[in-house]
Design an enzyme around this catalytic site. Structure first.
Site, PDB file in Angstrom:
ATOM      1  N   TRP A 128       9.520   6.774   0.959  1.00 59.41           N
ATOM      2  CA  TRP A 128       9.983   6.033  -0.226  1.00 59.41           C
ATOM      3  C   TRP A 128      11.440   5.608  -0.117  1.00 59.41           C
ATOM      4  O   TRP A 128      11.877   4.710  -0.848  1.00 59.41           O
ATOM      5  CB  TRP A 128       9.762   6.866  -1.496  1.00 59.41           C
ATOM      6  CG  TRP A 128       8.339   6.865  -1.936  1.00 59.41           C
ATOM      7  CD1 TRP A 128       7.455   7.906  -1.867  1.00 59.41           C
ATOM      8  CD2 TRP A 128       7.607   5.764  -2.498  1.00 59.41           C
ATOM      9  NE1 TRP A 128       6.225   7.515  -2.349  1.00 59.41           N
ATOM     10  CE2 TRP A 128       6.290   6.213  -2.746  1.00 59.41           C
ATOM     11  CE3 TRP A 128       7.934   4.443  -2.815  1.00 59.41           C
ATOM     12  CZ2 TRP A 128       5.301   5.387  -3.290  1.00 59.41           C
ATOM     13  CZ3 TRP A 128       6.954   3.619  -3.367  1.00 59.41           C
ATOM     14  CH2 TRP A 128       5.659   4.098  -3.593  1.00 59.41           C
TER      15      TRP A 128
ATOM     16  N   ASP B 171      -0.087   5.702  -1.004  1.00 58.85           N
ATOM     17  CA  ASP B 171      -0.948   6.845  -0.654  1.00 58.85           C
ATOM     18  C   ASP B 171      -2.400   6.488  -0.328  1.00 58.85           C
ATOM     19  O   ASP B 171      -3.040   5.735  -1.070  1.00 58.85           O
ATOM     20  CB  ASP B 171      -1.036   7.835  -1.825  1.00 58.85           C
ATOM     21  CG  ASP B 171       0.296   8.217  -2.399  1.00 58.85           C
ATOM     22  OD1 ASP B 171       1.326   7.863  -1.811  1.00 58.85           O
ATOM     23  OD2 ASP B 171       0.300   8.860  -3.454  1.00 58.85           O
TER      24      ASP B 171
ATOM     25  N   ASP C  29      -2.301  13.233  -9.214  1.00 57.30           N
ATOM     26  CA  ASP C  29      -2.810  13.288  -7.838  1.00 57.30           C
ATOM     27  C   ASP C  29      -3.907  14.345  -7.628  1.00 57.30           C
ATOM     28  O   ASP C  29      -3.821  15.168  -6.709  1.00 57.30           O
ATOM     29  CB  ASP C  29      -1.670  13.519  -6.824  1.00 57.30           C
ATOM     30  CG  ASP C  29      -0.510  12.551  -6.983  1.00 57.30           C
ATOM     31  OD1 ASP C  29      -0.737  11.465  -7.539  1.00 57.30           O
ATOM     32  OD2 ASP C  29       0.607  12.880  -6.554  1.00 57.30           O
TER      33      ASP C  29
ATOM     34  N   MET D  29       0.854  -1.199   0.000  1.00 62.11           N
ATOM     35  CA  MET D  29       0.000   0.000   0.000  1.00 62.11           C
ATOM     36  C   MET D  29       0.880   1.235   0.000  1.00 62.11           C
ATOM     37  O   MET D  29       1.909   1.254   0.656  1.00 62.11           O
ATOM     38  CB  MET D  29      -0.861  -0.005   1.268  1.00 62.11           C
ATOM     39  CG  MET D  29      -1.679   1.263   1.448  1.00 62.11           C
ATOM     40  SD  MET D  29      -2.739   1.195   2.926  1.00 62.11           S
ATOM     41  CE  MET D  29      -1.589   1.683   4.198  1.00 62.11           C
TER      42      MET D  29
END
Ligand SMILES: *[C@@H]1O[C@H](CO)[C@@H](O)[C@H](O)[C@H]1NC(C)=O
Ligand SMILES: *[C@@H]1O[C@H](CO)[C@@H](O)[C@H](O)[C@H]1NC(C)=O
Ligand SMILES: *[C@@H]1O[C@H](CO)[C@@H](O)[C@H](O)[C@H]1NC(C)=O
Ligand SMILES: *[C@@H]1O[C@H](CO)[C@@H](O)[C@H](O)[C@H]1NC(C)=O
Ligand SMILES: *[C@@H]1O[C@H](CO)[C@@H](O)[C@H](O)[C@H]1NC(C)=O
Ligand SMILES: *[C@@H]1O[C@H](CO)[C@@H](O)[C@H](O)[C@H]1NC(C)=O
Ligand SMILES: *[C@@H]1O[C@H](CO)[C@@H](O)[C@H](O)[C@H]1NC(C)=O
Ligand SMILES: *[C@@H]1O[C@H](CO)[C@@H](O)[C@H](O)[C@H]1NC(C)=O
Ligand SMILES: *[C@@H]1O[C@H](CO)[C@@H](O)[C@H](O)[C@H]1NC(C)=O
Ligand SMILES: *[C@@H]1O[C@H](CO)[C@@H](O)[C@H](O)[C@H]1NC(C)=O
Length: 576
Positions: free
Chosen positions: A328, A58, A188, A56
């Site tokens: 990340w 965002d 986004d 998973m």
């Protein structure tokens, strides 16, 4: 959605329109039914949402419906424990702690076209025309990212899908994309309602621009303005949010309201990797105007990225967000993947408003959302005069999760020394793993977290120590100061809300053995009141487990599915 490393080139391509009337289903991905999960692992958070299995990132599409059901979608790779093959996973909750896994909500429309991050709104007025006879229609707005066979990145466009069953299944709109683009870094979209029109913010990631668009119907979008090169740039802008929230005085009374623009930066955060910054300002329907030149961060540690605010929280109320509790720089390496078959958790739900921090000025507060649905036993309730310790063995708490509240009052700041500290640590006596935190009441007044004593995972970017200066008092000689903190520990995530939530710190950690003891120590001047409450938290997952410990989720309803069978055998090209 972050750049998928190794796949993104500067390739620009015109003519990206795709008729998305069917979807492409990887045969390895279950349809009509939730992905089952095993939530019993030693590293698995018990009061946070984490995906049943797979990877998973965002949080997406977050909204609360008219029945008070919270919907969380999320960037999801159901076929692996690294990023790639992006779908929208889905879960629902009545209290933001107990989550029911739902069938995957959005599948890739085509092979090598992935569903990246975005948002969702309830179109109660049928502005879109998708909902002739209902007021609970849901429209999801998201990026579709095309990749070519050689792995290079094609265009990223903004698209919509609509749901007539309250957000469980979606149909792609036949006229997608709704905002076309030739850029491979435009993504986004987050949509909100402003008086009489919809407003969309999206990131031109590598140009450091938040584009603002408006629409009467969620289908036809008009460019309105750009918010360009503000604050920290890092190497990309991602996941912008624009949200209005109250400004409260010290007593909690609403004295004003303001807009907050959040921008997530990745890579290139000051502490490395991913971070979220925000700007306070005004919004007039087309333009966001910052109040000042200040860049503020939502978190002082390294594991709170891409947070999104729920759509549908009534105007004038505090806002509510969840972030992705990772970074990340190491998210694809953390040991939950190999040991337990899942990676990444959300943050705990946070309540947000704006207030004046002593000397610093306006800040967005991050408070923990009402914990009462999961509060279990009060394990300790104690006070001391300045100097004291609390030693607690919580090995019998099945969830391994605790909530800690500390209030320090009657602080005579003139009596403080460099030794005036209050520490909270958690340890495993079996393995010696230790997680430390604490506050220095004098000098630069830092609150610190140290995960360097945790032995189950290390990585060059897995920074150990974090701190923030909390100016908790104006330091007057004539008044006694006070300070407080709240914290949650949940197996592999620790979150602190310092000084009424003026600062929040979020860290993940991976102990070699479960942490089972808490030690709190305060060394403060005589006359200082220290008050401590510690609760155990009830697992929010255990009640959904069947006899072999598997959480299946909700299979009882919503048998209709948006997807139609794909034709080809699918192999993921992602090799992140
Ligand atoms: C669930 O995970 C635990 C811990 O990793 C493991 O011991 C158990 O066997 C798993 N259960 C199932 C049904 O796979
Ligand atoms: C609320 O619940 C009722 C009864 O289950 C259902 O009929 C209705 O569709 C729900 N509303 C929304 C907005 O989902
Ligand atoms: C819906 O319609 C009402 C009445 O016209 C209006 O006040 C409201 O802003 C609209 N909201 C949305 C989300 O369309
Ligand atoms: C919703 O919009 C569609 C398309 O414009 C229209 O046919 C329908 O009558 C609308 N329904 C309502 C209740 O407004
Ligand atoms: C807004 O920013 C985008 C991305 O950099 C750019 O293509 C566009 O020309 C800008 N528009 C204006 C009016 O500056
Ligand atoms: C919104 O603000 C911009 C920039 O200040 C201005 O150009 C525009 O006219 C304003 N729009 C309205 C409706 O006030
Ligand atoms: C703080 O301590 C100093 C030294 O004992 C004392 O003079 C002062 O009155 C105290 N301040 C308050 C507000 O009690
Ligand atoms: C708190 O931790 C700091 C850093 O390890 C240490 O210097 C200090 O003595 C500790 N304070 C207490 C009261 O244990
Ligand atoms: C801390 O203070 C708050 C606000 O007054 C109160 O609600 C809470 O119960 C206190 N907690 C402790 C541990 O004293
Ligand atoms: C599954 O969904 C139905 C309808 O929304 C609900 O009544 C039921 O409680 C759900 N089951 C679980 C396990 O949450």
């Amino acid at each position: 959605m972050a750049r998928l490393r190794g796949l993104v080139s500067g390739a620009l391509l015109a003519g990206s329109a795709v008729a998305q009337t069917s979807t492409f289903v990887n045969p390895a991905v279950p349809t009509h039914t939730p992905v089952p999960g095993n939530y019993t692992g030693a590293l698995r958070p018990q009061v946070h949402f984490s995906p049943p299995q797979g990877f998973m990132n965002d949080p997406n599409g977050m909204f609360v419906d008219a029945n008070g059901t919270w919907h969380l979608y999320y960037q999801y790779n159901p076929t692996g424990v690294v990023a790639g093959n992006q779908h929208w996973g889905h879960a629902t909750s009545d209290d933001l702690y107990h989550w029911v896994n739902q069938p995957i909500a959005l599948f890739p429309p085509e092979e090598r076209v992935y569903v990246f991050s975005g948002s969702a709104v309830v179109d109660a007025n049928n502005t879109s025309g998708f909902f002739p006879d209902q007021d609970n229609g849901v429209v999801a707005i998201f990026t579709l990212a095309r990749y070519y066979e050689d792995g290079s990145g094609g265009p990223q466009t903004q698209n919509i899908a609509y749901s007539r069953d309250g957000g469980y299944t979606f149909e792609y709109y036949s006229e997608n994309p709704v905002i076309d683009s030739t850029s491979s870094h435009f993504r986004d979209p987050k949509v909100v309602w402003y008086e009489d029109h919809w407003v969309l913010v999206a990131a031109y990631a590598q140009e450091f621009v938040v584009g603002i668009f408006t629409s009467p119907d969620l289908k036809d979008w008009t460019f309105a303005s750009n918010f360009t090169q503000h604050g920290l740039l890092g190497a990309q802008y991602e996941c912008p949010n624009l949200v209005k929230m109250p400004v409260r005085d010290a007593s909690g009374a609403v004295i004003d309201e303001k807009y907050v623009m959040t921008i997530s930066i990745q890579p290139g955060a000051p502490l490395g990797g991913s971070v979220t910054e925000y700007f306070l300002g005004d919004f007039n329907g087309t333009h966001f105007t910052p109040t000042d030149a200040v860049t503020r961060l939502t978190d002082f540690a390294k594991d709170n990225y891409a947070a999104q605010f729920f759509y549908g929280v009534p105007d004038g109320q505090n806002q509510i967000n969840l972030g992705w509790a990772s970074n990340w720089q190491y998210t694809q390496k953390v040991p939950t993947g190999n040991l337990e078959g899942w990676r990444s958790t959300t943050t705990a739900p946070r309540v947000n408003y704006i207030t004046e921090a002593p000397r610093i000025g306006l800040v967005m507060v991050d408070e923990i959302y009402d914990l009462s649905p999961i509060l279990d036993n009060k394990l300790k309730e104690t006070t001391c005069d300045g100097v004291g310790t609390v030693a607690l063995d919580y090995s019998s708490v099945e969830s391994g999760a605790l909530y800690i509240e500390v209030n320090v009052t009657n602080i005579n700041t003139t009596l403080l020394t460099e030794y005036s500290t209050l520490n909270i640590s958690f340890a495993s006596p079996a393995s010696g793993d230790i997680l430390q935190s604490g506050f220095y009441f004098s000098g630069d007044t830092p609150f610190f977290i140290n995960r360097g004593g945790i032995k189950g995972f290390d990585n060059i970017f897995f920074t150990d120590k974090f701190s923030v200066a909390d100016v908790y008092s104006s330091g007057s000689r004539d008044t006694l100061a006070s300070w407080s903190t709240k914290a949650i520990i949940d197996r592999s995530i620790f979150e602190v809300f310092v000084d009424r939530g003026i600062h929040a710190g979020t860290v993940v950690f991976y102990p070699s053995q479960p942490l089972t003891t808490l030690n709190l120590a305060s060394r403060l001047p005589e006359g200082t009141s220290v008050s401590v409450n510690i609760w155990s938290l009830k697992s929010a997952w255990a009640e959904y487990e069947n006899e072999d410990g598997t959480v299946v989720g909700n299979v009882t309803t919503h048998e209709k599915s948006a997807e139609k069978k794909g034709k080809a055998v699918y192999k993921s090209k992602f090799t992140v």
